[in-house]
Design an enzyme around this catalytic site. Structure first.
Site, short mmCIF file in Angstrom:
data_model
loop_
_atom_site.label_atom_id
_atom_site.label_comp_id
_atom_site.label_asym_id
_atom_site.label_seq_id
_atom_site.Cartn_x
_atom_site.Cartn_y
_atom_site.Cartn_z
N THR A 1 80.00 -37.37 65.96
CA THR A 1 79.26 -37.59 67.21
C THR A 1 80.11 -37.25 68.44
O THR A 1 81.35 -37.35 68.39
CB THR A 1 78.82 -39.07 67.28
OG1 THR A 1 78.45 -39.38 68.62
CG2 THR A 1 79.92 -40.03 66.88
N ASP A 2 79.42 -36.90 69.54
CA ASP A 2 80.13 -36.66 70.81
C ASP A 2 80.83 -37.93 71.31
O ASP A 2 81.75 -37.86 72.11
CB ASP A 2 79.15 -36.15 71.88
CG ASP A 2 77.98 -37.08 72.19
OD1 ASP A 2 77.79 -38.08 71.45
OD2 ASP A 2 77.25 -36.81 73.16
N GLU A 3 80.38 -39.09 70.79
CA GLU A 3 80.93 -40.35 71.31
C GLU A 3 82.41 -40.53 70.98
O GLU A 3 83.08 -41.36 71.59
CB GLU A 3 80.11 -41.53 70.78
CG GLU A 3 78.67 -41.46 71.22
CD GLU A 3 77.94 -42.79 71.12
OE1 GLU A 3 78.59 -43.83 71.19
OE2 GLU A 3 76.70 -42.75 70.98
N TYR B 1 81.26 -48.65 67.09
CA TYR B 1 80.58 -47.54 66.41
C TYR B 1 81.41 -46.26 66.52
O TYR B 1 81.74 -45.62 65.52
CB TYR B 1 79.19 -47.31 67.02
CG TYR B 1 78.61 -45.94 66.72
CD1 TYR B 1 78.21 -45.60 65.44
CD2 TYR B 1 78.49 -44.97 67.73
CE1 TYR B 1 77.69 -44.33 65.15
CE2 TYR B 1 77.97 -43.71 67.45
CZ TYR B 1 77.57 -43.40 66.16
OH TYR B 1 77.08 -42.15 65.88
N LYS C 1 83.51 -43.92 63.69
CA LYS C 1 83.23 -42.50 63.46
C LYS C 1 84.50 -41.67 63.67
O LYS C 1 84.79 -40.75 62.90
CB LYS C 1 82.13 -42.00 64.40
CG LYS C 1 80.77 -42.62 64.17
CD LYS C 1 80.15 -42.25 62.84
CE LYS C 1 79.74 -40.80 62.75
NZ LYS C 1 79.10 -40.51 61.43
P1 NAD Z 1 70.11 -43.40 60.85
O1 NAD Z 1 70.59 -44.77 61.19
O2 NAD Z 1 68.74 -43.01 61.23
O3 NAD Z 1 70.23 -43.15 59.28
C1 NAD Z 1 71.34 -43.55 58.53
C2 NAD Z 1 70.96 -43.45 57.05
O4 NAD Z 1 72.13 -43.81 56.29
C3 NAD Z 1 69.85 -44.43 56.64
O5 NAD Z 1 68.93 -43.78 55.80
C4 NAD Z 1 70.59 -45.50 55.87
O6 NAD Z 1 69.80 -46.13 54.87
C5 NAD Z 1 71.75 -44.72 55.27
N1 NAD Z 1 72.91 -45.57 54.97
C6 NAD Z 1 73.51 -46.46 55.81
N2 NAD Z 1 74.54 -47.05 55.18
C7 NAD Z 1 74.59 -46.50 53.94
C8 NAD Z 1 75.45 -46.68 52.83
N3 NAD Z 1 76.48 -47.56 52.86
N4 NAD Z 1 75.23 -45.97 51.70
C9 NAD Z 1 74.20 -45.08 51.64
N5 NAD Z 1 73.35 -44.87 52.66
C10 NAD Z 1 73.56 -45.56 53.80
O7 NAD Z 1 71.21 -42.44 61.48
P2 NAD Z 1 71.01 -40.98 62.11
O8 NAD Z 1 70.61 -41.12 63.52
O9 NAD Z 1 70.25 -40.16 61.16
O10 NAD Z 1 72.53 -40.50 62.11
C11 NAD Z 1 73.09 -39.87 60.97
C12 NAD Z 1 74.55 -39.59 61.26
O11 NAD Z 1 74.63 -38.75 62.42
C13 NAD Z 1 75.34 -40.86 61.59
O12 NAD Z 1 76.56 -40.79 60.94
C14 NAD Z 1 75.53 -40.80 63.10
O13 NAD Z 1 76.77 -41.33 63.44
C15 NAD Z 1 75.50 -39.30 63.38
N6 NAD Z 1 74.99 -38.92 64.71
C16 NAD Z 1 73.78 -39.38 65.14
C17 NAD Z 1 73.30 -38.95 66.38
C18 NAD Z 1 71.95 -39.39 66.88
O14 NAD Z 1 71.60 -39.08 68.03
N7 NAD Z 1 71.15 -40.06 66.08
C19 NAD Z 1 74.07 -38.10 67.18
C20 NAD Z 1 75.30 -37.66 66.70
C21 NAD Z 1 75.74 -38.07 65.45
#
Ligand code: NAD
Length: 331
Positions: free
Chosen positions: A126-128, A154, A158
């Site tokens: 993430t950009d964070e 968080y 990451k």
């Molecule tokens: P989300 O919370 O919608 O989905 C996370 C998924 O991971 C869920 O399906 C959950 O059941 C699964 N999960 C959680 N813990 C688990 C574990 N221990 N074992 C197996 N599965 C597990 O998240 P998202 O928004 O889809 O983000 C996905 C990734 O992208 C994350 O790592 C997040 O840091 C990164 N990210 C998200 C964004 C954003 O805007 N949403 C931006 C940049 C990066």
């Protein structure tokens, strides 16, 4: 034929990635491992559940013994780690689960990749991890060489995972890549997150809570543009490299709320300002020239088009939203 392990594929970004790629690459096999936390929703994968090139396994990535068994049985070529705890507010209330899943879970996957062998491990970051910048700073844009200045549990969990992945490249020559993306929006995002929250509250004529004065800035990218960038990096990226992904759609939270309210023809008086998040990051700004230059990637979705499609999607798929909300009280 290549075999992919997609962790966290029942979540927002992983689910969108799978819905696109399972159809785009019928000769590749996609195995989704997800333990279905409150954020995971099996309904997200409904359209591909019966596809011959897709399989779902319910498992926690932190369970080393079971994950090693899966790696042994499946012999993956590519591993893309989307699994994670992704909500900053929850990380302030309960940081521990963030380090378990985001950091230790990533370590389990890296160890499995090292032992069983893979062509590429790709970490979704993430950009964070770069930390924030002041609202009036229009110059400072983080590139891949910028220092890590993560500032909440968080983003620190990451950043720790990114460093672990880089250490496996340096120490064990594990072929890893990392992508760091800005805020995503689009279908299948849990209704606790800003854009689906505003849409559902506005639809139901409920108060729309915005932190502080609503002037924190985020850079929004349509989720399919992010997924296409990941696909390019996984297939053509260089081992050990980091790629920023951004779309240069900077908006204050207040602007986002007003855009959605206008679209739905509701009243801006629904907006209420609530006590700010502790340590709330002000603004992120990413430079993504590297992926644009090296892989000819560019975002295809204008914010106004993407947000219009997203609003329509949530209105037409209100059952999905209710099902996601039922798993957890997200108000
Ligand atoms: P989300 O919370 O919608 O989905 C996370 C998924 O991971 C869920 O399906 C959950 O059941 C699964 N999960 C959680 N813990 C688990 C574990 N221990 N074992 C197996 N599965 C597990 O998240 P998202 O928004 O889809 O983000 C996905 C990734 O992208 C994350 O790592 C997040 O840091 C990164 N990210 C998200 C964004 C954003 O805007 N949403 C931006 C940049 C990066």
């Amino acid at each position: 034929m290549a075999k992919f392990l997609i962790t966290g594929g029942a979540g927002f970004i992983g689910g969108n990635y799978l819905n696109i790629m399972v159809n785009k690459y019928p000769d590749d096999m996609f195995v989704c491992v997800d333990c279905l936390t409150y954020a995971g929703n099996i309904e997200t994968l409904k359209q591909i559940m019966n596809c011959k090139n897709f399989k779902f396994i319910r498992q926690n990535i932190c369970n080393k013994e079971e994950m090693f068994k899966i790696f042994n049985q499946e012999s993956f070529d590519y591993v893309i780690n989307f699994a994670g705890e992704s909500d900053v507010d929850r990380s302030i209330v309960n940081p521990e689960i963030f380090f378990k899943t985001n950091t230790i879970g990533t370590l389990v996957l890296l160890e499995a990749c090292r032992i069983y062998g893979i062509k590429r491990f790709h970490q979704i970051s993430t950009d964070e991890v770069y930390g924030d910048i002041s609202l009036d700073n229009t110059d400072l844009i983080f590139d891949e060489k910028s220092p890590l200045r993560a500032s909440n549990p968080y983003s620190i969990s990451k950043a720790s995972a990114d460093l672990l992945a880089l250490s496996f490249y340096r120490t064990f020559h594990l072929p890893i890549t990392i992508s760091r993306c800005t805020n995503n929006y689009g279908p299948f995002q849990h209704p606790e997150k800003l854009i689906p929250l505003i849409i559902t509250k506005a639809k139901n004529l409920e108060k729309i809570p915005l932190f502080g004065n609503g002037l924190n800035v985020r850079d929004w990218i349509y989720v399919a543009d992010h997924c296409n960038a990941i696909d390019l990096i996984v297939r053509y990226g260089t081992d050990g490299e980091i790629y920023n992904i951004s779309s240069n759609n900077e908006r204050t939270n207040l602007e986002v709320a007003k855009t959605i309210i206008d679209f739905l023809e509701k009243n801006e008086r629904l907006i209420t300002f609530v006590k700010d998040r502790p340590g709330h990051d002000l603004k992120y700004a990413l430079n993504s020239d590297k992926i644009k230059k090296e892989m000819h990637w560019k975002p295809n979705t204008e914010f106004n088009d993407g947000i219009a499609y997203t609003i329509k999607w949530y209105l037409e798929n209100y059952d999905w939203t209710c099902c996601a909300r039922k798993k957890d009280n997200c108000d």
